[in-house]
Write a protein that holds these residues in place. Structure first.
Motif, PDB file in Angstrom:
ATOM      1  N   SER A  13       0.837  -1.183   0.000  1.00 19.58           N
ATOM      2  CA  SER A  13       0.000   0.000   0.000  1.00 19.58           C
ATOM      3  C   SER A  13       0.879   1.242   0.000  1.00 19.58           C
ATOM      4  N   GLU A  40       0.605   5.480   0.597  1.00 26.41           N
ATOM      5  CA  GLU A  40      -0.233   6.559   1.099  1.00 26.41           C
ATOM      6  C   GLU A  40       0.453   7.892   0.873  1.00 26.41           C
ATOM      7  N   ARG A  69      -4.900   6.763  -0.456  1.00 21.77           N
ATOM      8  CA  ARG A  69      -4.270   5.471  -0.189  1.00 21.77           C
ATOM      9  C   ARG A  69      -4.578   4.524  -1.345  1.00 21.77           C
ATOM     10  N   VAL A 123      -3.796   0.509  -2.856  1.00 19.72           N
ATOM     11  CA  VAL A 123      -3.343  -0.821  -2.471  1.00 19.72           C
ATOM     12  C   VAL A 123      -3.149  -1.648  -3.734  1.00 19.72           C
ATOM     13  N   THR A 141      -2.595  -5.369  -5.148  1.00 20.60           N
ATOM     14  CA  THR A 141      -2.786  -6.758  -4.720  1.00 20.60           C
ATOM     15  C   THR A 141      -2.477  -7.748  -5.837  1.00 20.60           C
TER      16      THR A 141
END
Length: 67
Positions: free
Chosen positions: A2, A4, A9, A11, A13
């Protein structure tokens, strides 16, 4: 993973990537096919000279020429 920044923010995956293995595979392929890796050592040396000149310029407040 992640990331920020402020109130944003993000993420990631996606699949895990082994950057070191990919780099070795690339160099191995270039060696086995008789072609040199790119960028080569000369490119790396030019980068280091530019970085050193930037540091010198910041320290002295003067323009630094690259040869």
């Amino acid at each position: 993973m992640s990331v920020e920044s402020g109130d944003v923010r993000m993420v990631y995956t996606g699949p895990r990537v082994d950057e070191v293995r990919e780099e070795f595979d690339y160099v191995d392929y270039r060696v086995l096919t008789g072609t040199g890796p790119e960028p080569d050592g000369e490119d790396g040396l030019a980068d280091l000279r530019a970085i050193e000149a930037a540091y010198e310029s910041a320290e002295t407040g003067r323009q630094v020429s690259l040869e």
